[in-house]
Every structure is written in structure tokens, then in C-alpha cells.
Scaffold this motif. Sequence first.
Motif, mmCIF file in Angstrom:
data_model
loop_
_atom_site.group_PDB
_atom_site.id
_atom_site.type_symbol
_atom_site.label_atom_id
_atom_site.label_comp_id
_atom_site.label_asym_id
_atom_site.label_seq_id
_atom_site.Cartn_x
_atom_site.Cartn_y
_atom_site.Cartn_z
ATOM 1 N N ALA A 4 30.041 44.349 31.217
ATOM 2 C CA ALA A 4 30.914 45.065 32.149
ATOM 3 C C ALA A 4 30.403 44.906 33.578
ATOM 4 C CB ALA A 4 30.993 46.539 31.768
ATOM 5 N N GLY A 5 29.075 44.942 33.740
ATOM 6 C CA GLY A 5 28.504 44.754 35.070
ATOM 7 C C GLY A 5 28.776 43.373 35.613
ATOM 8 N N LEU A 6 28.698 42.356 34.745
ATOM 9 C CA LEU A 6 28.994 40.993 35.188
ATOM 10 C C LEU A 6 30.458 40.875 35.584
ATOM 11 C CD1 LEU A 6 28.296 38.034 35.640
ATOM 12 C CD2 LEU A 6 28.623 37.646 33.179
ATOM 13 N N ARG A 7 31.348 41.452 34.797
ATOM 14 C CA ARG A 7 32.782 41.417 35.134
ATOM 15 C C ARG A 7 33.026 42.090 36.477
ATOM 16 N NH1 ARG A 7 37.887 41.127 32.517
ATOM 17 N NH2 ARG A 7 39.417 41.285 34.214
ATOM 18 N N THR A 8 32.384 43.223 36.704
ATOM 19 C CA THR A 8 32.538 43.914 37.985
ATOM 20 C C THR A 8 32.025 43.060 39.139
ATOM 21 O OG1 THR A 8 32.352 46.089 36.925
ATOM 22 C CG2 THR A 8 31.867 45.978 39.284
ATOM 23 N N ALA A 9 30.880 42.405 38.925
ATOM 24 C CA ALA A 9 30.309 41.547 39.963
ATOM 25 C C ALA A 9 31.217 40.370 40.274
ATOM 26 C CB ALA A 9 28.934 41.049 39.525
ATOM 27 N N LEU A 10 31.817 39.787 39.252
ATOM 28 C CA LEU A 10 32.742 38.668 39.467
ATOM 29 C C LEU A 10 33.985 39.142 40.213
ATOM 30 C CD1 LEU A 10 32.397 37.065 35.933
ATOM 31 C CD2 LEU A 10 31.713 35.972 38.083
#
Length: 373
Positions: A59-65
Amino acid sequence: MTLSYCTNVHPAEDLRGVLAQLDRYAVPVRDRVGGELGLGLWLSAPVAKALAEDPARRAGLRTALDARGLVVRTLNAFPHGGFHDEVVKHAVYHPDWTTTARLDYTLDCATVLADLVPEGGAGSISTLPLAWRHPWSEADHARALDVLAEAAAGLRALADGTGRTIRLAVEPEPGCVVDTVADAVRVLAGRVDPDHVGICLDTCHLAVSFADPAAAVRSIADAGLRVVKVQASAALELTDPTDAPAVLGPFAEPRYLHQVRALVDGRVHRADDLPEAFAELPTGGPWRVHFHVPLHAEPPAPLRATTGVLREAVAAVREVGHDPDVEVETYTWSVLPDAGERGTGDLADRDLVEGIAAELRWAAAELPLEVRS
């Protein structure tokens, strides 16, 4: 068809490094092409495993992207790791598809991708063509097909659990067990679940094989298989290889394998790397070299780039009605003959950003495709 650029050109092998490389390169590329930018993300096996085991990290990676205006629909899961080591060569084919390590890595990547693709979308993962061709036995072949079946079952379960379809794309490459598109059709048709396993059409590899692009694509469709992904890439071609060592010598670098094919009197002759080609291949017909060259810039004469094969292949994919992800995959910027002339630090960064953006603009205009995701 959606257009992305492959991040295996960047050497990051941990999640912090991946995000740093996106800030250093992908965000400036996005600024140059405008709008959201599609990425063909490459994650090393440890990063993929860590993300697959932790929904919060995904979820953190998706938010960062999302925050960076970057969209991921495809992953490149061919290199397991170490893709920017001083010498890669045959190491890139390990672990192969006889191993649980390859299966685990692929399913980890699928778990990650299912959380990254846009709502209602599907995703693709490119993978190696089973293995390098030797050593390879009938038992290895049977085992590899069994492991592919396990991968398909895992992808089917993932789709049932998440509502996201992730498809595996086997990528023919010269010198491998699945060397050509014809090999891919022969090996895969009727033996894999076509809803979850298909073909990655790397157009550099396709050109090196001297196959007819339209006929190759039709053979995939006629066999009931799907072109899941296209890697938009170009090979080097030397029409008259009489002076091949002088012309191609600067491309004989030590990191990657550069398979060569010569077409003489209707027969394709093979060498596994440029030094062997100089010593062994006939010079009575054109040579094509597995060296991904930038799409937008012709190499110095008398060399040519096989971008015509790329155009024909994409047109043929449209003709058969497939809708693959399209990924610009020029991973060789750092080993091009003029790489040293481009300097280091900020100068090299700007050069790489401009080069990737130019390739995406070329693909948008010439294929044509939408550069924004």
C-alpha cells in the motif's frame, strides 16, 4: 495498448533504492512527456518477497507511485537480481523455470502487481524462456512445464482472491530453450493455461531471429496463445559484415550477452556472443546482434537499428486483436560505446532522462501509442 518504460535500466536492488531511482529518473521523464507515466517496474527477488509478505508495504508503494504520477501495469521479472553486476552474461537465466526459486519470485511479483495495477485493470509479468539451452534434459523440460503450471494455478488463485488478472509472459530469447516465437508456440500451445500464461514479444529478439514479424504474431494467435506483453526494442543490424570486428567491436562489452545471428543463403547461423561471432560466423549475409539500442537514434553507419521489425510487430498485434502492455526496454544505456563520453553524476542523469523521454516520444509517434498511461 499502454506504453511504459522498463526500470531494469536502473540498478536499485532494495525498496529505498527503487524509490530513489524513481525520483532521480522516472519523475523527470514524466515531466518531459507530460501527464502520468507508465512504468514497467523491475524488482529484485528480495524486494518482491518483502512486498509480497507485507500488505502495508505494498500500500505504501502504491501511495508513493500515485504521489509521483507513476502508473504500473507490468513488471519485468526476467532478471532475478544482480542485473547491473560487472558481469551478468548467463547469470541472468538463473534461477530457471525448473526451480521453486523462480516460481516463488514470479508469484511474489504477481502479488505485488495485483495491488499496483489501476482499478479494474489487468497486469503482465515478463519472464525468461525457461532456461539457457544447455545443460537441458527432457526431465528438465517436463519439470519446467510443471512449474509453469503451478505458476498459472497461483495466478488463477490470485485472480479469484483479488479480482485482478495478472498474466505471465514467456519471453523468447536467442540461445535459450525457447529461442524463437516458433519455439514458444511449439512448447507452450496446449500445455499452458492461455488465460494466465502467454508470450512476451521482445522485438529485438524477434529481429535477431530473422523471423517475419507478422507471420510470427499470427502463429501465436492461431495457436490459441496471447501476446501478453511487447517489449519495444531494437537490435543492431550490419548488412555487410565483412569488417564486422571493426564495426561491432565497440559493442562487445563484458556485462551482457550479445547473441548474433547471420542470414546466409536462407540459413540462420548462430553465435552466443560477439567475440564468437567474429571468429565463427560467415560474412556472406547480414548480421543481427542482440544489443538493445535506443529507439529514437540510429546507430552510426554502416550499422542500422531494426525499428522496422518493431513497427511491423506492433501492427500485427493490432491486426490479431490482442491488447498487450508495451514496454520500452533499452537497458543498455550504461554500456553503449559512447557511455563514457556522457560523463557521470548530474550530466549522465540528464542524458539518461532525455534519452528515455525521447524513446517514449518516438514510440508514441511511430507505433503509434499513447505515451501517457
